[in-house]
Design a protein around this motif. Structure first.
Motif, PDB file in Angstrom:
ATOM      1  N   SER A  79      71.480 -64.328 -20.821  1.00 54.85           N
ATOM      2  CA  SER A  79      70.186 -64.246 -21.490  1.00 54.85           C
ATOM      3  C   SER A  79      70.229 -64.908 -22.860  1.00 54.85           C
ATOM      4  O   SER A  79      71.221 -64.797 -23.577  1.00 54.85           O
ATOM      5  CB  SER A  79      69.761 -62.777 -21.643  1.00 54.85           C
ATOM      6  N   THR A  94      67.727 -61.902 -26.679  1.00 62.29           N
ATOM      7  CA  THR A  94      68.041 -60.941 -27.747  1.00 62.29           C
ATOM      8  C   THR A  94      69.541 -60.778 -27.892  1.00 62.29           C
ATOM      9  O   THR A  94      70.264 -60.658 -26.899  1.00 62.29           O
ATOM     10  CB  THR A  94      67.374 -59.582 -27.410  1.00 62.29           C
ATOM     11  N   TYR A 117      66.115 -61.429 -32.397  1.00 63.91           N
ATOM     12  CA  TYR A 117      65.318 -61.974 -31.287  1.00 63.91           C
ATOM     13  C   TYR A 117      65.381 -63.489 -31.424  1.00 63.91           C
ATOM     14  O   TYR A 117      64.974 -64.033 -32.459  1.00 63.91           O
ATOM     15  CB  TYR A 117      63.848 -61.578 -31.391  1.00 63.91           C
ATOM     16  N   GLU A 176      67.531 -56.411 -25.229  1.00 62.67           N
ATOM     17  CA  GLU A 176      68.349 -56.984 -24.150  1.00 62.67           C
ATOM     18  C   GLU A 176      68.407 -56.099 -22.908  1.00 62.67           C
ATOM     19  O   GLU A 176      67.378 -55.624 -22.475  1.00 62.67           O
ATOM     20  CB  GLU A 176      69.703 -57.540 -24.656  1.00 62.67           C
ATOM     21  N   GLN A 177      69.573 -55.804 -22.342  1.00 65.39           N
ATOM     22  CA  GLN A 177      69.595 -55.208 -20.999  1.00 65.39           C
ATOM     23  C   GLN A 177      69.562 -53.675 -21.017  1.00 65.39           C
ATOM     24  O   GLN A 177      70.365 -52.993 -20.388  1.00 65.39           O
ATOM     25  CB  GLN A 177      70.800 -55.729 -20.208  1.00 65.39           C
ATOM     26  N   GLN A 182      62.185 -60.909 -20.200  1.00 64.71           N
ATOM     27  CA  GLN A 182      63.378 -60.717 -19.362  1.00 64.71           C
ATOM     28  C   GLN A 182      63.070 -61.081 -17.899  1.00 64.71           C
ATOM     29  O   GLN A 182      63.875 -61.722 -17.222  1.00 64.71           O
ATOM     30  CB  GLN A 182      63.849 -59.255 -19.430  1.00 64.71           C
TER      31      GLN A 182
END
Ligand SMILES: CC(=O)SCCNC(=O)CCNC(=O)[C@H](O)C(C)(C)COP(=O)(O)OP(=O)(O)OC[C@H]1O[C@@H](n2cnc3c(N)ncnc32)[C@H](O)[C@@H]1OP(=O)(O)O
Ligand SMILES: O=C([O-])CC(=O)C(=O)O
Length: 433
Positions: free
Chosen positions: A57, A60, A71, A233-234, A394
């Protein structure tokens, strides 16, 4: 830099050589070393994926040890000071800050998709009067998918963009209506003359014509809170959005799943739980006994601890400062003293120090929301509204990554070996449970 790790499977005695690149073992490196059909190959066992990167990714960055959040490369503190939520949503989704013309177009598009179908307003009536607003939001997001069947074309860039705009625009409307339904007041339609937060506050609090006029400090405070909550993020809910979206489910249903994950008290529901906890503690004097109870397993200190931050959550620092600015306008939330005492004691207590438990984003945010006049059960909804932009960023990134496949983790099977079917007459009799 590539390196090689040699692993021996104690069960079979087989030896495997695995490539490691930049500190990461790629799953396909594990898959490729399957040597025969009766060899299951190697698998990682990582409950809750604590050490497994589920994706790549560029959105972030979190450095949990240093307490850093960015970000698209911009420090969260700078964004909170200088940006707006709408600009941040653009940044998360497009990768760059918008120029003036881009921001104008983006804001215009979002402003003009704020209305939702009248049937959805009517379906709000089907909920019980005391239904939790987050339950209503989860359902309404799922229901929206039925109004936009074209959203199923998730591989089409134009469609994706259209749905992204619609969702960011409609989140405040659905959320405000969930609130108005609960308090039994007439629904307020979106006002396209107002800012993103101004429109939301008007739909929530308007009592009489023409509009609810929020104090500028409070409107800006809400915008800052929206910036701080936009992506992370995740986290559990982004992971849910990606997992559901990886089946090419439409974005409304993917975000319904994400909102459901956020609802949980260990995630976005913690802001609500913090307020209940502070109320339950009741006074500064009762804090030491409460902390002792937590250490003895009575429950968790809500709003404390984080999977990634092993330092102060940088968002909590901004929110704590913001709380003082908001209380200048609204008067101090009496729960603040209890929260400050909890933080002081916890940060000096071995139990919390050893486990690196610090206040997270949910610890102080609820006190601001409460001072602004929001009921406690609206707090997770106030988290979900801005997080929609992060979920969508995302989701979009996942669909654009050529390496991404349907989310489908493996398992370590712990059940019975193959056994013959047992006829009913031969089964041991046990009382029905
Ligand atoms: C927006 C967000 O989602 S931010 C997080 C919001 N959630 C909360 O505030 C709820 C309270 N916090 C927690 O439950 C956890 O800290 C989580 C869920 C956020 C992170 O959990 P994990 O990374 O899985 O940590 P884990 O549960 O393994 O905890 C590690 C240790 O710290 C303890 N611990 C973690 N959080 C807390 C807490 N808030 N209060 C007391 N002890 C805690 C655990 O009991 C465990 O102790 P042990 O090693 O003696 O067993
Ligand atoms: O990152 C996490 O696990 C939880 C969190 O702080 C967030 O989603 O904002």
């Amino acid at each position: 830099m590539a390196d090689t790790l040699t692993i021996t499977d104690n069960r079979t005695g087989k030896t495997y050589e695995i490539d490691i690149k930049d500190g990461t073992i790629r799953a396909d490196a594990l898959r490729k070393i399957k040597t025969s059909d009766d060899d299951f190959g190697l698998m990682t066992y990582d409950p809750a994926f604590m050490n497994t990167a589920s994706c790549r990714s560029a959105i972030t960055l979190i450095d949990g040890d240093k307490g850093i959040l960015r970000y698209r490369g911009y420090a969260i503190e700078d964004l909170a000071e200088q940006s707006s939520y709408i600009e941040v949503a653009y940044l998360l989704l497009h990768g760059e800050l918008p120029n003036e013309a881009q921001l104008r177009k983006w804001s215009h598009e979002i402003t003009h998709h704020t209305f939702v179908h009248e049937f959805l307003r009517k379906s709000m009536e089907g909920f019980r009067f005391d239904a939790h607003p987050m339950g209503k939001l989860v359902s309404m997001l799922g229901a929206l998918s039925t109004f936009y069947p074209e959203a199923k074309k998730v591989r089409d860039d134009k469609t994706r963009r259209q749905e992204i705009v619609r969702i960011i625009a409609k989140m405040p409307t659905l959320s405000a209506w969930a609130y108005r339904h609960a308090v039994g007041r007439p629904y307020v339609y979106p006002d396209n003359e107002l800012s993103y937060c101004g429109n939301f506050l008007n739909m929530i609090f308007r009592m009489a014509e023409p509009r609810f006029e929020p104090h500028p400090v409070l409107e800006r405070a809400l915008d800052i809170l929206f910036i701080l909550h936009a992506d992370h993020e995740q986290n559990c809910s982004a992971n849910a959005a990606r997992a559901v979206g990886s089946a090419e489910t439409d974005p409304y249903c993917s975000l319904a799943a994400a909102s459901a994950a956020l609802y949980g008290p260990l995630h976005g529901g913690a802001n609500e739980a913090v307020l209940h906890m502070l109320k339950q503690i009741g006074s500064v004097g009762a804090v030491p006994e409460f902390i002792t109870g937590v250490k003895n397993g009575s429950g968790r200190l809500m709003g404390f601890g984080h999977r990634v931050y092993k330092n102060y959550d940088p968002r909590a620092k901004v929110i704590k400062k913001l709380a003082h600015e908001v209380f200048e306008v609204t008067g101090k939330n009496p729960l603040l003293e209890i929260a400050l005492e909890l933080e002081k004691i916890a940060l000096n207590d071995d139990y919390f120090v050893k486990r690196k438990l610090y206040p997270n984003v949910d610890f102080y945010s609820g006190m601001i929301y409460q001072a602004m006049g929001f009921p406690v059960d609206m707090f997770p909804v106030l988290f979900a509204i801005p997080r929609a932009s992060g979920w969508l960023a995302q989701w979009q990134e996942m669909l654009q990554d050529p390496e991404q496949k349907i989310a489908r983790p493996r398992q370590i099977y712990t059940g019975a070996d193959l056994r013959p079917y047992v006829p009913m007459s031969e089964r041991a009799t046990k009382p029905a449970t």
